[in-house]
Design a protein around this motif. Sequence first.
Motif, PDB file in Angstrom:
ATOM      1  N   UNK A 187       0.852  -1.183   0.000  1.00  0.00           N
ATOM      2  CA  UNK A 187       0.000   0.000   0.000  1.00  0.00           C
ATOM      3  C   UNK A 187       0.887   1.231   0.000  1.00  0.00           C
ATOM      4  N   UNK A 188       0.843   1.986  -1.104  1.00  0.00           N
ATOM      5  CA  UNK A 188       1.668   3.175  -1.218  1.00  0.00           C
ATOM      6  C   UNK A 188       1.043   4.375  -0.534  1.00  0.00           C
ATOM      7  N   UNK A 189       1.884   5.282  -0.110  1.00  0.00           N
ATOM      8  CA  UNK A 189       1.396   6.516   0.497  1.00  0.00           C
ATOM      9  C   UNK A 189       0.670   7.361  -0.543  1.00  0.00           C
ATOM     10  N   UNK A 190      -0.273   8.160  -0.070  1.00  0.00           N
ATOM     11  CA  UNK A 190      -0.958   9.090  -0.955  1.00  0.00           C
ATOM     12  C   UNK A 190      -0.083  10.324  -1.155  1.00  0.00           C
ATOM     13  N   UNK A 191      -0.482  11.194  -2.065  1.00  0.00           N
ATOM     14  CA  UNK A 191       0.308  12.387  -2.328  1.00  0.00           C
ATOM     15  C   UNK A 191       1.463  12.097  -3.272  1.00  0.00           C
ATOM     16  N   UNK A 192       2.540  12.869  -3.150  1.00  0.00           N
ATOM     17  CA  UNK A 192       3.665  12.767  -4.069  1.00  0.00           C
ATOM     18  C   UNK A 192       4.674  11.692  -3.675  1.00  0.00           C
ATOM     19  N   UNK A 193       4.628  11.211  -2.462  1.00  0.00           N
ATOM     20  CA  UNK A 193       5.594  10.198  -2.013  1.00  0.00           C
ATOM     21  C   UNK A 193       5.396   8.891  -2.778  1.00  0.00           C
ATOM     22  N   UNK A 194       6.484   8.170  -2.993  1.00  0.00           N
ATOM     23  CA  UNK A 194       6.419   6.922  -3.759  1.00  0.00           C
ATOM     24  C   UNK A 194       6.576   5.689  -2.879  1.00  0.00           C
ATOM     25  N   UNK A 195       6.912   5.870  -1.603  1.00  0.00           N
ATOM     26  CA  UNK A 195       7.100   4.705  -0.737  1.00  0.00           C
ATOM     27  C   UNK A 195       5.801   4.363  -0.021  1.00  0.00           C
ATOM     28  N   UNK A 196       5.811   3.241   0.678  1.00  0.00           N
ATOM     29  CA  UNK A 196       4.633   2.808   1.409  1.00  0.00           C
ATOM     30  C   UNK A 196       4.957   1.640   2.314  1.00  0.00           C
ATOM     31  N   UNK A 197       3.932   0.892   2.691  1.00  0.00           N
ATOM     32  CA  UNK A 197       4.071  -0.256   3.591  1.00  0.00           C
ATOM     33  C   UNK A 197       3.808  -1.549   2.825  1.00  0.00           C
ATOM     34  N   UNK A 198       4.453  -2.623   3.270  1.00  0.00           N
ATOM     35  CA  UNK A 198       4.270  -3.933   2.637  1.00  0.00           C
ATOM     36  C   UNK A 198       4.248  -5.014   3.708  1.00  0.00           C
ATOM     37  N   UNK A 199       3.348  -5.967   3.544  1.00  0.00           N
ATOM     38  CA  UNK A 199       3.282  -7.146   4.406  1.00  0.00           C
ATOM     39  C   UNK A 199       3.551  -8.372   3.545  1.00  0.00           C
ATOM     40  N   UNK A 200       4.510  -9.194   3.977  1.00  0.00           N
ATOM     41  CA  UNK A 200       4.825 -10.449   3.305  1.00  0.00           C
ATOM     42  C   UNK A 200       4.588 -11.604   4.276  1.00  0.00           C
ATOM     43  N   UNK A 201       4.303 -12.778   3.721  1.00  0.00           N
ATOM     44  CA  UNK A 201       4.118 -13.975   4.532  1.00  0.00           C
ATOM     45  C   UNK A 201       4.571 -15.189   3.727  1.00  0.00           C
ATOM     46  N   UNK A 202       4.986 -16.243   4.430  1.00  0.00           N
ATOM     47  CA  UNK A 202       5.336 -17.501   3.772  1.00  0.00           C
ATOM     48  C   UNK A 202       4.051 -18.149   3.262  1.00  0.00           C
ATOM     49  N   UNK A 203       3.952 -18.328   1.941  1.00  0.00           N
ATOM     50  CA  UNK A 203       2.684 -18.777   1.364  1.00  0.00           C
ATOM     51  C   UNK A 203       2.346 -20.226   1.708  1.00  0.00           C
ATOM     52  N   UNK A 204       3.314 -21.035   2.120  1.00  0.00           N
ATOM     53  CA  UNK A 204       3.011 -22.401   2.529  1.00  0.00           C
ATOM     54  C   UNK A 204       2.480 -22.469   3.957  1.00  0.00           C
ATOM     55  N   UNK A 205       2.748 -21.462   4.740  1.00  0.00           N
ATOM     56  CA  UNK A 205       2.346 -21.477   6.145  1.00  0.00           C
ATOM     57  C   UNK A 205       1.134 -20.600   6.422  1.00  0.00           C
ATOM     58  N   UNK A 206       0.879 -19.614   5.540  1.00  0.00           N
ATOM     59  CA  UNK A 206      -0.242 -18.701   5.749  1.00  0.00           C
ATOM     60  C   UNK A 206      -0.989 -18.474   4.438  1.00  0.00           C
ATOM     61  N   UNK A 207      -2.274 -18.160   4.584  1.00  0.00           N
ATOM     62  CA  UNK A 207      -3.109 -17.809   3.439  1.00  0.00           C
ATOM     63  C   UNK A 207      -3.828 -16.503   3.742  1.00  0.00           C
ATOM     64  N   UNK A 208      -3.738 -15.545   2.833  1.00  0.00           N
ATOM     65  CA  UNK A 208      -4.425 -14.266   3.011  1.00  0.00           C
ATOM     66  C   UNK A 208      -5.916 -14.451   2.747  1.00  0.00           C
TER      67      UNK A 208
END
Length: 456
Positions: A187-208
């Motif tokens: 999820x990127x920040x709004x406005x002019x900024x290009x950075x944001x937050x990211x959540x990763x998980x091991x796909x064999x151990x978790x399901x979104x």
Amino acid sequence: MPKRGRETTVPSRAFAGGMNKHIYFPDADVEHEPEPLSERRELKKKRKVSRVSETLTPASKPRRFPSTSNQFGVLRALHRPKQRRREISSSRVEFHREWSYSSRDFSGCRDRLVVVSYNILGVENASKHPDLYSGVPAKFLKWKRRKRLICEEIRLYNAGILCLQEVDLFQDLAVDLQKDGYDGVFKGRTGEAVDGCAIFWKDQRFTLVHEENIEFRTFGLRDNVAQLCVLKINQTEENANLPARSSMYHTSQSRHVLVGNIHVLFNPNRGDVKLGQIRLFLEKAYELSEKWGGIPVILGGDLNSVPESAVYQFLASSQLDIRLHDRRNISGQMASQSFRSMARSYRTISRPFMYRWTHEELRLAAGSYGVTSLSHQLKLSSAYIAIPGSSRCRDRCGEPIATSYHSSFMGTVDYIWHTEELVPVRVLETLPVDILRRTKGFPSKWTWLCGLCAIT
């Protein structure tokens, strides 16, 4: 021309040529003719060459062996180089981060979660603020190098869940993490900024199974964002055979966990916005947890607030009277310890309400006009508080002394919070301050992350 001096004949056997050679020894009282200039120069050259050759080729000295009268002395002399190598190696090991373990009994726990929270320093942010990293060599700021080292460290911890902040090259990072079995959302920040937050998980151990994002700009709270993901815990052989003293367990019967990730506004003077962002983040996390049956909650992120701040107090105690705190020092980033102590003493001795807030500032912080107290319904604990650590790495609150270090700041602003269903087993200690000062700031030769918290 007549010859001067005494004439002496040298027998021919003294020379290989077999001819008589005549050598003249000048008399002391006889005046000599000056030698030609060319001959004098030639003689000087020969003398110089002779001196140099003597200097560069000294006589070889006999090799000295240790005395055999003390066999232990002989062994020490023979093994001295190896001892020096071991000392150098130990100095390098000193820069490795250590795990601190809990002494609790985890026999009643079932699932293991390994959670890591990183502020990985956005590429654009690093280039826009060179003054903050003036003591850091340029090669340590290169994204290609930092990305490789970040992935290596994540692989080393075998983390199941990652909460990353200041991510501005998500696809580039996701490609590398996918090779290690991670899936993720950004999820990127709004406005002019290009950075944001990211959540990763091991796909064999978790399901979104569910995802929500918060754009704080919608509520008049700047361009920061937050993420909330509900992950289903898959039954794996690793979870079925839980190793002792190596995991973070939860006692809930639910097979789901809510993971939140946030990067709070940096500006120290806007405590009203900081409180508003965190208040809204906690409200949404509680609502989503209840919607899924009261599932456990893990919150990671860069809060841009120190452990002795009002923001930290609000998270830990679930209560905060806004009027007892200066809006410009809600996060505690800029104030010295002496100022905070003086302010607390002054509030205790004098009137109960020391600071004034405008109606608009109270609305941003509390969510509505006329409200001066904040509260949230999540019973949160900081993961590091639960496990004692070394005084070289922890402050008097029990938090790491520093998760962020640059030319203008050294302190802790990165955290992992959790609800009571989750039980931390171990936490990854940060580097001691004396070692941090050698690095001149993050990233460095030994550490390449701006903020790192890890629990298992």
